[in-house]
Write a protein that holds these residues in place. Structure first.
Motif, PDB file in Angstrom:
ATOM      1  N   PRO A 111       0.838  -1.204   0.000  1.00 26.70           N
ATOM      2  CA  PRO A 111       0.000   0.000   0.000  1.00 26.70           C
ATOM      3  C   PRO A 111       0.871   1.250   0.000  1.00 26.70           C
ATOM      4  CG  PRO A 111      -0.710  -1.566   1.692  1.00 26.70           C
ATOM      5  CD  PRO A 111       0.598  -2.052   1.174  1.00 26.70           C
ATOM      6  N   ALA A 112       0.483   2.231  -0.780  1.00 24.25           N
ATOM      7  CA  ALA A 112       1.280   3.458  -0.883  1.00 24.25           C
ATOM      8  C   ALA A 112       1.413   4.166   0.459  1.00 24.25           C
ATOM      9  CB  ALA A 112       0.651   4.391  -1.916  1.00 24.25           C
ATOM     10  N   GLU A 113       0.371   4.077   1.315  1.00 24.11           N
ATOM     11  CA  GLU A 113       0.427   4.757   2.600  1.00 24.11           C
ATOM     12  C   GLU A 113       1.478   4.149   3.521  1.00 24.11           C
ATOM     13  OE1 GLU A 113      -3.306   4.397   4.544  1.00 24.11           O
ATOM     14  OE2 GLU A 113      -3.478   2.231   4.188  1.00 24.11           O
ATOM     15  N   PHE A 114       1.866   2.880   3.295  1.00 20.71           N
ATOM     16  CA  PHE A 114       2.909   2.255   4.093  1.00 20.71           C
ATOM     17  C   PHE A 114       4.301   2.651   3.607  1.00 20.71           C
ATOM     18  CE2 PHE A 114       0.071  -1.614   5.307  1.00 20.71           C
ATOM     19  CZ  PHE A 114      -0.736  -0.746   6.024  1.00 20.71           C
ATOM     20  N   VAL A 115       4.402   3.033   2.346  1.00 24.27           N
ATOM     21  CA  VAL A 115       5.699   3.388   1.757  1.00 24.27           C
ATOM     22  C   VAL A 115       6.034   4.855   1.996  1.00 24.27           C
ATOM     23  CG1 VAL A 115       7.019   3.472  -0.400  1.00 24.27           C
ATOM     24  CG2 VAL A 115       5.421   1.595   0.018  1.00 24.27           C
ATOM     25  N   LYS A 116       5.022   5.706   2.016  1.00 22.76           N
ATOM     26  CA  LYS A 116       5.242   7.150   2.105  1.00 22.76           C
ATOM     27  C   LYS A 116       6.080   7.567   3.311  1.00 22.76           C
ATOM     28  CE  LYS A 116       4.752  11.433   0.938  1.00 22.76           C
ATOM     29  NZ  LYS A 116       5.524  11.980  -0.187  1.00 22.76           N
ATOM     30  N   PRO A 117       5.880   7.007   4.523  1.00 23.67           N
ATOM     31  CA  PRO A 117       6.701   7.455   5.669  1.00 23.67           C
ATOM     32  C   PRO A 117       8.197   7.248   5.480  1.00 23.67           C
ATOM     33  CG  PRO A 117       4.780   6.244   6.426  1.00 23.67           C
ATOM     34  CD  PRO A 117       4.830   6.075   4.949  1.00 23.67           C
ATOM     35  N   PHE A 118       8.601   6.332   4.595  1.00 24.70           N
ATOM     36  CA  PHE A 118      10.021   6.071   4.388  1.00 24.70           C
ATOM     37  C   PHE A 118      10.622   6.950   3.293  1.00 24.70           C
ATOM     38  CE2 PHE A 118       8.177   2.232   6.167  1.00 24.70           C
ATOM     39  CZ  PHE A 118       9.051   1.942   7.195  1.00 24.70           C
ATOM     40  N   ASN A 119       9.791   7.733   2.637  1.00 19.80           N
ATOM     41  CA  ASN A 119      10.294   8.632   1.589  1.00 19.80           C
ATOM     42  C   ASN A 119      10.551  10.002   2.218  1.00 19.80           C
ATOM     43  OD1 ASN A 119      10.851  10.126  -0.683  1.00 19.80           O
ATOM     44  ND2 ASN A 119       9.233   9.206  -1.915  1.00 19.80           N
ATOM     45  N   ILE A 120      11.808  10.294   2.515  1.00 19.13           N
ATOM     46  CA  ILE A 120      12.181  11.509   3.233  1.00 19.13           C
ATOM     47  C   ILE A 120      12.650  12.572   2.234  1.00 19.13           C
ATOM     48  CG2 ILE A 120      13.663  12.457   5.043  1.00 19.13           C
ATOM     49  CD1 ILE A 120      13.888   9.627   6.178  1.00 19.13           C
ATOM     50  N   ARG A 121      12.141  13.768   2.426  1.00 20.19           N
ATOM     51  CA  ARG A 121      12.503  14.938   1.620  1.00 20.19           C
ATOM     52  C   ARG A 121      12.147  14.729   0.154  1.00 20.19           C
ATOM     53  NH1 ARG A 121      18.339  16.896   4.180  1.00 20.19           N
ATOM     54  NH2 ARG A 121      17.567  17.233   6.317  1.00 20.19           N
ATOM     55  N   SER A 122      13.148  14.811  -0.723  1.00 24.50           N
ATOM     56  CA  SER A 122      12.887  14.843  -2.162  1.00 24.50           C
ATOM     57  C   SER A 122      12.267  13.535  -2.648  1.00 24.50           C
ATOM     58  CB  SER A 122      14.181  15.102  -2.933  1.00 24.50           C
ATOM     59  OG  SER A 122      14.766  16.329  -2.536  1.00 24.50           O
TER      60      SER A 122
END
Length: 273
Positions: free
Chosen positions: A9-20
């Motif tokens: 799920p995209a919502e589980f991946v988003k927290p690991f995408n920091i800054r850019s």
């Protein structure tokens, strides 16, 4: 190449995408997220995806139909015609109401109101057409027919459940599936003390979007003579009874699908030796 494919799920991946946000950062975020404990998105067949699309379109039609009915009620009330609650009573009263209004209001308004009212019949036909296609799928799908035998599980609940779950064996237990469906209370706490609260807004939206368990549970609490339900009604508020019954039904649905067996009244599960 020997890899195990998972849909995250995209919502589980988003927290690991920091800054850019770029391809390299996205790949790193996915790599980190896939290693975390949690359930990936179930891989569905084309027919299951199509059935989810039908449920989504049906929900939009029902929502628009409700909006149109409420809009007609409000407009008629502005001119002194207050309609009774319920679609059936509205259908019985609106012709006479429009006839009375036609004697003192411009014809342009009356004709428009009639067109809006007649448009509801077309929406009913579209909703009925979608439900007819769901029934056709139910006749040929073994899983849908199996969980349709569970008391309180109808056409919409059965088709939505099978389409959303995908493979029931992905979940280790019915409790895990019920938690995935959002039928668990929100928790807060620290220092070893955990406090349980109500069903969270996110879980409520999930249940509404799934369209299974909660709708069926609500109907069952009103009509079913189940002793367990009646005892719960005496001890707990209605909303608590609905969520508890929805949780119980979700676990039953999982058991029927995961173990590939028919529903049995009075069946008692036992732990394996």
């Amino acid at each position: 190449m020997g890899h195990e494919v998972r849909l995250m799920p995209a919502e589980f991946v988003k927290p690991f995408n920091i800054r850019s946000k770029n391809d390299a950062a996205d790949a790193k975020a996915i790599w980190l997220a896939v290693q975390q404990p949690g359930k990936p998105v179930a891989v569905k067949t084309e027919m299951q995806q199509a059935m989810l699309a039908l449920h989504r379109m049906r929900g939009q039609l029902v929502k628009f139909r409700t909006m149109q009915i409420n809009g007609l009620r409000g407009l008629l009330a502005e001119y002194g015609e207050v309609m009774s609650r319920g679609r059936a009573k509205l259908a019985a009263e609106i012709p006479a109401a429009l006839g009375r209004l036609a004697e003192r209001l411009p014809a342009a308004l009356i004709d428009t109101l009639r067109e809006q009212w007649n448009g509801l019949a077309r929406l009913d036909e579209q909703v009925a057409g979608i439900e007819r296609r769901m029934r056709e799928w139910k006749k040929g799908d073994r899983a849908v027919k199996a969980i349709s035998e569970i008391p309180g599980v109808g056409l919409l609940t059965a088709t939505a459940a099978v389409a959303m779950i995908g493979d029931a064996k992905v979940f280790r237990s019915g409790r895990e599936f019920a938690a995935w469906a959002g039928l668990v209370p929100k928790q807060t706490g620290s220092g070893g003390k955990v406090s349980l609260h109500g069903i969270s807004n996110a879980a409520t939206r999930t249940c509404a979007r799934c369209s299974f368990t909660v709708r069926a549970a609500y109907c069952r609490t009103r009509k079913s003579p189940d002793p367990w339900v009646e005892q719960m009604k005496k001890q707990r508020p209605m909303n608590v009874v609905v969520v508890a019954l929805a949780n119980k039904m979700a676990r039953t649905i999982w058991a029927v699908l995961a173990h590939d067996r028919r529903y049995q009244t009075g069946y008692v599960s036992t732990k394996p030796a």
